[in-house]
Design a protein around this motif. Structure first.
Motif, PDB file in Angstrom:
ATOM      1  N   ASP A   1      14.924  -5.917   3.838  1.00 51.76           N
ATOM      2  CA  ASP A   1      13.554  -5.887   3.969  1.00 51.76           C
ATOM      3  C   ASP A   1      12.658  -6.090   5.422  1.00 51.76           C
ATOM      4  O   ASP A   1      11.871  -5.736   5.295  1.00 51.76           O
ATOM      5  N   SER A   2      13.644  -6.621   6.049  1.00 51.16           N
ATOM      6  CA  SER A   2      13.536  -6.714   7.666  1.00 51.16           C
ATOM      7  C   SER A   2      13.990  -5.178   8.824  1.00 51.16           C
ATOM      8  O   SER A   2      14.120  -5.103   9.055  1.00 51.16           O
ATOM      9  N   VAL A   3      14.140  -4.236   7.434  1.00 47.74           N
ATOM     10  CA  VAL A   3      14.382  -2.986   8.403  1.00 47.74           C
ATOM     11  C   VAL A   3      13.331  -2.001   9.107  1.00 47.74           C
ATOM     12  O   VAL A   3      11.869  -1.945   8.174  1.00 47.74           O
ATOM     13  N   ASN A   4      13.310  -0.976  10.373  1.00 46.37           N
ATOM     14  CA  ASN A   4      11.629  -1.568  10.764  1.00 46.37           C
ATOM     15  C   ASN A   4      11.407   0.407  10.549  1.00 46.37           C
ATOM     16  O   ASN A   4      12.956   0.803   9.765  1.00 46.37           O
TER      17      ASN A   4
ATOM     18  N   SER B   1       9.290   3.745  10.420  1.00 44.87           N
ATOM     19  CA  SER B   1       8.515   4.393  11.085  1.00 44.87           C
ATOM     20  C   SER B   1       7.556   5.133   9.605  1.00 44.87           C
ATOM     21  O   SER B   1       7.624   5.576   9.260  1.00 44.87           O
ATOM     22  N   LEU B   2       5.962   5.097  10.473  1.00 41.38           N
ATOM     23  CA  LEU B   2       4.906   5.889   9.911  1.00 41.38           C
ATOM     24  C   LEU B   2       4.242   6.855  10.271  1.00 41.38           C
ATOM     25  O   LEU B   2       4.893   7.009  11.414  1.00 41.38           O
ATOM     26  N   PRO B   3       3.638   7.950   9.512  1.00 43.44           N
ATOM     27  CA  PRO B   3       3.507   8.711   9.945  1.00 43.44           C
ATOM     28  C   PRO B   3       2.612   9.057  11.248  1.00 43.44           C
ATOM     29  O   PRO B   3       2.192  10.148  12.245  1.00 43.44           O
ATOM     30  N   CYS B   4       1.625   7.713  11.012  1.00 45.83           N
ATOM     31  CA  CYS B   4       0.673   7.485  12.863  1.00 45.83           C
ATOM     32  C   CYS B   4       1.674   7.170  13.633  1.00 45.83           C
ATOM     33  O   CYS B   4       1.343   7.568  14.793  1.00 45.83           O
ATOM     34  N   GLY B   5       3.232   7.108  14.134  1.00 44.04           N
ATOM     35  CA  GLY B   5       3.781   6.540  14.734  1.00 44.04           C
ATOM     36  C   GLY B   5       4.012   5.401  14.730  1.00 44.04           C
ATOM     37  O   GLY B   5       5.484   4.679  15.680  1.00 44.04           O
ATOM     38  N   PHE B   6       3.368   4.659  14.279  1.00 47.46           N
ATOM     39  CA  PHE B   6       3.273   3.119  14.709  1.00 47.46           C
ATOM     40  C   PHE B   6       5.060   2.832  13.138  1.00 47.46           C
ATOM     41  O   PHE B   6       5.484   3.764  12.393  1.00 47.46           O
ATOM     42  N   SER B   7       5.171   1.624  13.543  1.00 47.85           N
ATOM     43  CA  SER B   7       6.744   1.156  12.358  1.00 47.85           C
ATOM     44  C   SER B   7       6.194  -0.724  11.626  1.00 47.85           C
ATOM     45  O   SER B   7       5.234  -0.781  12.865  1.00 47.85           O
ATOM     46  N   VAL B   8       6.293  -0.353  10.644  1.00 50.25           N
ATOM     47  CA  VAL B   8       6.374  -1.598  10.289  1.00 50.25           C
ATOM     48  C   VAL B   8       7.409  -2.194   9.271  1.00 50.25           C
ATOM     49  O   VAL B   8       9.079  -1.386   9.784  1.00 50.25           O
ATOM     50  N   LYS B   9       7.743  -3.740   9.075  1.00 47.83           N
ATOM     51  CA  LYS B   9       9.325  -3.493   8.088  1.00 47.83           C
ATOM     52  C   LYS B   9       9.193  -3.204   6.746  1.00 47.83           C
ATOM     53  O   LYS B   9       7.808  -2.306   5.774  1.00 47.83           O
ATOM     54  N   TYR B  10      10.250  -3.163   5.950  1.00 43.63           N
ATOM     55  CA  TYR B  10      10.440  -2.031   4.986  1.00 43.63           C
ATOM     56  C   TYR B  10       9.927  -2.290   3.658  1.00 43.63           C
ATOM     57  O   TYR B  10       8.852  -1.601   2.539  1.00 43.63           O
ATOM     58  N   LYS B  11       9.815  -4.208   3.794  1.00 43.25           N
ATOM     59  CA  LYS B  11       8.833  -4.594   2.717  1.00 43.25           C
ATOM     60  C   LYS B  11       7.550  -4.717   2.882  1.00 43.25           C
ATOM     61  O   LYS B  11       6.999  -5.181   1.673  1.00 43.25           O
ATOM     62  N   ASP B  12       7.053  -4.365   4.123  1.00 35.49           N
ATOM     63  CA  ASP B  12       5.711  -4.323   3.654  1.00 35.49           C
ATOM     64  C   ASP B  12       4.692  -3.201   3.176  1.00 35.49           C
ATOM     65  O   ASP B  12       3.794  -2.947   3.324  1.00 35.49           O
ATOM     66  N   ILE B  13       5.723  -2.039   2.742  1.00 35.54           N
ATOM     67  CA  ILE B  13       5.097  -0.362   2.116  1.00 35.54           C
ATOM     68  C   ILE B  13       6.108  -0.671   0.901  1.00 35.54           C
ATOM     69  O   ILE B  13       5.432   0.340  -0.210  1.00 35.54           O
ATOM     70  N   PHE B  14       7.550  -1.141   0.998  1.00 31.47           N
ATOM     71  CA  PHE B  14       8.024  -1.071  -0.642  1.00 31.47           C
ATOM     72  C   PHE B  14       7.498  -1.027  -2.135  1.00 31.47           C
ATOM     73  O   PHE B  14       7.324  -0.491  -2.557  1.00 31.47           O
ATOM     74  N   TYR B  15       7.099  -2.577  -1.799  1.00 33.10           N
ATOM     75  CA  TYR B  15       6.464  -3.169  -2.519  1.00 33.10           C
ATOM     76  C   TYR B  15       5.058  -2.316  -3.360  1.00 33.10           C
ATOM     77  O   TYR B  15       4.647  -2.692  -4.288  1.00 33.10           O
ATOM     78  N   ASN B  16       3.820  -1.598  -2.333  1.00 32.25           N
ATOM     79  CA  ASN B  16       3.106  -0.814  -2.424  1.00 32.25           C
ATOM     80  C   ASN B  16       4.113   0.470  -4.000  1.00 32.25           C
ATOM     81  O   ASN B  16       3.994   1.189  -3.520  1.00 32.25           O
ATOM     82  N   ASN B  17       2.704   0.465  -4.494  1.00 34.90           N
ATOM     83  CA  ASN B  17       3.000   1.694  -5.826  1.00 34.90           C
ATOM     84  C   ASN B  17       1.918   2.589  -5.752  1.00 34.90           C
ATOM     85  O   ASN B  17       1.770   3.348  -6.597  1.00 34.90           O
ATOM     86  N   LYS B  18       1.098   2.253  -4.725  1.00 38.91           N
ATOM     87  CA  LYS B  18      -0.372   3.391  -4.813  1.00 38.91           C
ATOM     88  C   LYS B  18      -0.135   3.617  -3.327  1.00 38.91           C
ATOM     89  O   LYS B  18      -0.360   2.809  -2.469  1.00 38.91           O
ATOM     90  N   GLU B  19      -1.407   4.412  -3.665  1.00 42.44           N
ATOM     91  CA  GLU B  19      -1.935   4.863  -2.200  1.00 42.44           C
ATOM     92  C   GLU B  19      -2.141   3.808  -1.516  1.00 42.44           C
ATOM     93  O   GLU B  19      -3.137   2.678  -1.840  1.00 42.44           O
ATOM     94  N   PHE B  20      -2.231   3.120  -0.290  1.00 44.99           N
ATOM     95  CA  PHE B  20      -2.387   1.967   0.394  1.00 44.99           C
ATOM     96  C   PHE B  20      -3.304   2.379   1.972  1.00 44.99           C
ATOM     97  O   PHE B  20      -2.550   3.397   2.359  1.00 44.99           O
ATOM     98  N   PRO B  21      -4.370   1.459   2.814  1.00 50.62           N
ATOM     99  CA  PRO B  21      -4.452   1.928   4.461  1.00 50.62           C
ATOM    100  C   PRO B  21      -2.911   1.437   5.133  1.00 50.62           C
ATOM    101  O   PRO B  21      -2.414   0.711   4.779  1.00 50.62           O
TER     102      PRO B  21
END
Length: 368
Positions: free
Chosen positions: A2-5, A7-27
């Motif tokens: 969950d704590s792995v960084n 990368s996002l297509p826009c160049g920023f980065s987030v934690k793995y947990k911030d995107i993995f649990y979304n099963n649909k398109e999100f902002p």
């Protein structure tokens, strides 16, 4: 993981947990200027590399954990006979207790049957000891393979990915081997059925039976093991005819990890409203990590498999929100007589077995 960084297509980065649990398109959780999907991010080459490396490290850590658990049996390679002897002696003690409970009824017949059971237990013990000694060689070979693993930084990304994936397979095989060896040292492959008060000694004393078998089927396209979103638990119940008459018979599968929660299926003998013997079928959820909290939303199917035609499987679908450790399902899933009816194709008379399956998809109720 969950704590792995990531990368996002826009160049920023987030934690793995911030995107993995979304099963649909999100902002985008950082710049908010575009929409994306978890799979889109996870398929980026850099992210695949980061996740593959982290997953490899976690798998290696798990392997070391299982080896440590096996090593808790002091010098198990040299003293395997002692440990397996101890385990089977505990099992024999259960038989002793059963014998004493009913000895006042049929003392002579009980002793004769008791001796027959111990011979079978000793035979199974010798078989397990032989199997364990053979697995020692396999474990030594796997350990040497793991110790020799080396992934050079100068290799290209795709070569590294292949090496990480192959290494994970070796570690996975080693973990499976260590678990099987631990089970051989600490568990028997046979059990003892419940007896009933009857002059027929086998029914009175209980019979040895082959324990149930649990298999897990995973989606190979998913990246992380413990965080996987879906899995199938398949439970084969052996010696079914010996179990169906047991009082309050209850059988559990081994645990499978989905969304960092543990899941298992349970089959329980009940009487329905018409006093007919039937089996209840349930899916249980357990929390194994305080960092992952309820609720968790489960979409699952419980099935009694038809031996000849999958279209004739007895299947019921359920959506349920688990807000605590509990089980949910059907107290009267199917009548025992319906299972045994050869017209239905559920009961394998030759092997005296039935097969049940739970197909599970889970989503943690997670806020970004």
């Amino acid at each position: 993981m969950d704590s792995v960084n990531i990368s996002l297509p826009c160049g920023f980065s987030v934690k793995y947990k911030d995107i993995f649990y979304n099963n649909k398109e999100f902002p985008c959780p950082v710049c908010k200027t575009h929409y994306l999907t978890a799979q889109e991010c996870l398929n980026m080459t850099r992210n695949r590399m980061v996740i593959a490396q982290k997953s490899f490290e976690l798998k290696k850590k798990q392997y070391k954990y299982f080896i440590t658990e096996l090593s808790a049996f002091y010098d198990y390679k040299s003293h395997s006979e002692y440990y397996i002897d101890f385990t089977y002696n505990q099992f024999k003690n259960e038989i002793d207790v059963r014998r004493e409970e009913i000895k006042v009824l049929l003392n002579k017949k009980i002793d004769n049957y008791y001796d027959e059971l111990l011979k079978k237990v000793d035979k199974e013990k010798e078989s397990n000891l032989k199997e364990f000694n053979e697995k020692i060689k396999d474990l030594d070979h796997t350990t040497k393979q793991i110790e020799s693993l080396k992934i050079d930084d100068i290799l290209c990304v795709h070569t590294k990915l292949n090496l990480y994936n192959n290494s994970k397979k070796i570690l996975g095989n080693g973990m499976t081997l260590a678990i099987k060896m631990k089970d051989l040292l600490s568990q028997t492959k046979i059990g003892l059925t419940d007896g009933i008060e009857d002059i027929e000694i086998k029914s009175l004393f209980g019979e040895l039976y082959l324990k149930e078998e649990t298999n897990f089927i995973f989606n190979q396209n998913e990246i992380d093991d413990d965080s996987r979103a879906e899995a199938t638990i398949q439970l084969v119940i052996n010696d079914f005819s010996k179990l169906k008459n047991g009082k309050n018979a209850s059988i559990n599968s081994k645990h499978c990890t989905i969304r960092n929660f543990q899941w298992s299926i349970n089959l329980k003998l009940n009487d329905d409203v018409n006093k007919k013997s039937c089996f209840g079928f349930f899916l249980y959820c357990y929390n194994i990590d305080k960092s992952h909290k309820f609720p968790v939303d489960a979409d699952f199917k419980l099935s009694l498999l038809d031996r000849f035609d999958t279209k004739k499987d007895l299947t019921r679908s359920i959506k349920y929100l688990y807000d605590r450790e509990t089980g949910y399902g059907y107290p009267s899933f199917v009548e025992v007589d319906k299972i045994l009816d050869q017209k239905n194709g559920y009961y394998d008379a030759k092997n005296d077995s039935i097969t049940l399956k739970a197909t599970i998809k889970a989503e943690i109720i997670h806020k970004i």
